[in-house]
Write an enzyme that holds these catalytic residues in place. Structure first.
Site, PDB file in Angstrom:
ATOM      1  N   HIS A  54       8.197 -38.574 -16.586  1.00 51.94           N
ATOM      2  CA  HIS A  54       9.377 -38.068 -15.873  1.00 51.94           C
ATOM      3  C   HIS A  54      10.365 -37.522 -16.911  1.00 51.94           C
ATOM      4  O   HIS A  54      10.480 -38.063 -18.011  1.00 51.94           O
ATOM      5  CB  HIS A  54      10.006 -39.203 -15.060  1.00 51.94           C
TER       6      HIS A  54
ATOM      7  N   SER B 144      15.973 -32.445  -6.023  1.00 54.38           N
ATOM      8  CA  SER B 144      16.893 -32.266  -4.887  1.00 54.38           C
ATOM      9  C   SER B 144      16.174 -31.935  -3.578  1.00 54.38           C
ATOM     10  O   SER B 144      16.661 -31.119  -2.799  1.00 54.38           O
ATOM     11  CB  SER B 144      17.958 -31.214  -5.222  1.00 54.38           C
TER      12      SER B 144
ATOM     13  N   GLY C 132      13.869 -38.199  -5.249  1.00 54.17           N
ATOM     14  CA  GLY C 132      14.720 -39.189  -5.906  1.00 54.17           C
ATOM     15  C   GLY C 132      15.763 -39.709  -4.935  1.00 54.17           C
ATOM     16  O   GLY C 132      15.483 -40.558  -4.082  1.00 54.17           O
ATOM     17  N   GLY C 133      16.975 -39.173  -5.028  1.00 54.28           N
ATOM     18  CA  GLY C 133      18.122 -39.672  -4.255  1.00 54.28           C
ATOM     19  C   GLY C 133      17.845 -39.864  -2.771  1.00 54.28           C
ATOM     20  O   GLY C 133      18.204 -40.900  -2.198  1.00 54.28           O
TER      21      GLY C 133
ATOM     22  N   GLU D 287       8.884 -30.778 -11.634  1.00 55.46           N
ATOM     23  CA  GLU D 287      10.290 -31.108 -11.431  1.00 55.46           C
ATOM     24  C   GLU D 287      11.135 -30.332 -12.444  1.00 55.46           C
ATOM     25  O   GLU D 287      11.280 -30.769 -13.596  1.00 55.46           O
ATOM     26  CB  GLU D 287      10.521 -32.610 -11.630  1.00 55.46           C
TER      27      GLU D 287
ATOM     28  N   ASN E  10      10.840 -41.910  -5.673  1.00 48.34           N
ATOM     29  CA  ASN E  10      11.159 -42.487  -6.978  1.00 48.34           C
ATOM     30  C   ASN E  10      12.553 -43.107  -6.880  1.00 48.34           C
ATOM     31  O   ASN E  10      13.547 -42.394  -6.888  1.00 48.34           O
ATOM     32  CB  ASN E  10      11.121 -41.368  -8.037  1.00 48.34           C
ATOM     33  N   TRP E  11      12.578 -44.419  -6.767  1.00 44.70           N
ATOM     34  CA  TRP E  11      13.867 -45.100  -6.555  1.00 44.70           C
ATOM     35  C   TRP E  11      14.693 -45.177  -7.836  1.00 44.70           C
ATOM     36  O   TRP E  11      15.835 -45.587  -7.806  1.00 44.70           O
ATOM     37  CB  TRP E  11      13.644 -46.513  -5.981  1.00 44.70           C
ATOM     38  N   LYS E  12      14.085 -44.857  -8.960  1.00 39.75           N
ATOM     39  CA  LYS E  12      14.760 -44.926 -10.263  1.00 39.75           C
ATOM     40  C   LYS E  12      15.394 -46.310 -10.442  1.00 39.75           C
ATOM     41  O   LYS E  12      14.842 -47.302  -9.956  1.00 39.75           O
ATOM     42  CB  LYS E  12      15.748 -43.769 -10.408  1.00 39.75           C
TER      43      LYS E  12
ATOM     44  N   GLU F  27      13.406 -37.850 -17.197  1.00 38.53           N
ATOM     45  CA  GLU F  27      14.384 -38.838 -17.670  1.00 38.53           C
ATOM     46  C   GLU F  27      13.781 -39.708 -18.771  1.00 38.53           C
ATOM     47  O   GLU F  27      14.476 -40.143 -19.679  1.00 38.53           O
ATOM     48  CB  GLU F  27      14.896 -39.677 -16.480  1.00 38.53           C
TER      49      GLU F  27
ATOM     50  N   GLY G  14      18.701 -34.287  -9.296  1.00 34.36           N
ATOM     51  CA  GLY G  14      19.961 -34.985  -9.065  1.00 34.36           C
ATOM     52  C   GLY G  14      21.181 -34.083  -9.106  1.00 34.36           C
ATOM     53  O   GLY G  14      22.308 -34.549  -9.175  1.00 34.36           O
TER      54      GLY G  14
HETATM   55  P1  13P Z   1      16.404 -36.022  -6.912  1.00 33.36           P
HETATM   56  O1  13P Z   1      15.578 -35.887  -5.640  1.00 33.36           O
HETATM   57  O2  13P Z   1      17.492 -37.046  -6.824  1.00 33.36           O
HETATM   58  O3  13P Z   1      16.888 -34.687  -7.391  1.00 33.36           O
HETATM   59  O4  13P Z   1      15.419 -36.575  -8.047  1.00 33.36           O
HETATM   60  C1  13P Z   1      14.193 -35.945  -8.229  1.00 33.36           C
HETATM   61  C2  13P Z   1      13.400 -36.780  -9.138  1.00 33.36           C
HETATM   62  O5  13P Z   1      13.709 -36.921 -10.306  1.00 33.36           O
HETATM   63  C3  13P Z   1      12.241 -37.479  -8.566  1.00 33.36           C
HETATM   64  O6  13P Z   1      11.448 -38.008  -9.557  1.00 33.36           O
END
Ligand code: 13P
Length: 266
Positions: free
Chosen positions: A115, A229, A250-251, A185, A34-36, A117, A191
């Site tokens: 998600h 994470s 994510g990251g 999640e 997930n590149w956000k 977010e 994050g």
């Molecule tokens: P991180 O891997 O940056 O914690 O993000 C997880 C995430 O929200 C994937 O959708």
């Protein structure tokens, strides 16, 4: 039913027993990135190209909408394309929204929905997530439906109830074993560098597996991903936990070397 000899890789007796009892998902793991809202067009192209053509896991990358076109061209055949959200409508006067049929036309096969977010910054409810999922299923997309509790909810000990309520309200009746993936999640692990303990992950994935078993046919084929994470150095042990059928990253999905290490760990 598959027999021992049908599996390409050596199967341990305990794994064989779990497969026999339908407790283990025998598909490849799914590693979704997930590149956000990160990077520019050049970064997106370079990252998609750098991932090559992994074959040991199913891999999906979910760039921002406006980078879907360039990533669709730059990625290899072996990597699937996904979006980070979709509208609960197919078309019309909905300024700023993107519909599931539009995503399908861009080459997407997956869409992330619900998600945390989106749930927190855009006040998306589970009911809306289910509406979006219906549209996505009708367009032929596989939905990665995200669930997870906040830190306060975990401290209060109500995490199982929170997650099962989210599941009950977010999964529409169009869902089946082919078009549904669940991502657990925990909000406090996203994050933050904090990862849930292996026991937290095992316990919640078992709760989710049980929920799916009660609601859907052939539910052992539904993949349950862990997200929060996931990094190159913890992916192996997380991906080896029972009922963990992949990861939503994510990251670490923004760095080709780290994401490739996670894919290798699958
Ligand atoms: P991180 O891997 O940056 O914690 O993000 C997880 C995430 O929200 C994937 O959708």
């Amino acid at each position: 039913m598959k027999l021992w000899g049908d599996y390409k890789h050596p199967v341990l007796p305990c794994q064989a027993l779990m497969m026999y009892e339908g407790l283990m998902n025998t598909q490849k793991k799914l590693i979704a990135g997930n590149w956000k809202m990160n990077g520019n067009l050049a970064d997106a192209k370079a990252l998609a190209e750098a991932l090559g053509n992994p074959s040991n896991a199913d891999v999906c990358i979910c760039p921002p909408y406006v980078h879907l076109g360039v990533v669709a061209t730059a990625k290899s055949q072996g990597i699937a394309l996904g979006a980070q959200d979709c509208s609960l409508k197919d078309n019309g006067a909905f300024t700023g929204d993107i519909s599931a049929p539009m995503l399908k036309e861009m080459g997407c096969s997956y869409v992330i929905l619900g998600h945390s977010e989106r749930r927190s910054y855009h006040a998306e409810s589970s009911t809306q997530v289910a509406e979006k999922a219906k549209k996505a299923h009708a367009a032929g997309l596989v939905t990665i439906i995200c669930v997870g509790e906040t830190e306060e909810e975990r401290v209060s000990g109500i995490q199982n109830q929170v997650v099962t309520t989210q599941l009950a309200k977010s999964i529409p009746d169009t869902a089946n074993a082919q078009n549904l993936v669940i991502a657990y999640e925990p909000v406090w692990a996203i994050g933050t560098g904090k990862t849930a303990t292996l026991d937290d992950i095992k316990d919640m994935h078992a709760v989710i597996r049980e929920f799916l078993k009660e609601k859907l046919d052939n539910s052992s084929a539904i993949r349950i991903l862990y997200g929060g994470s996931v990094k190159a150095d913890n992916a192996k042990e997380i991906l080896a936990a029972p009922n963990v059928d992949g990861a939503l990253v994510g990251g670490a999905s923004l760095k080709a070397d780290q994401f490739l290490t996670i894919i290798d760990a699958a």
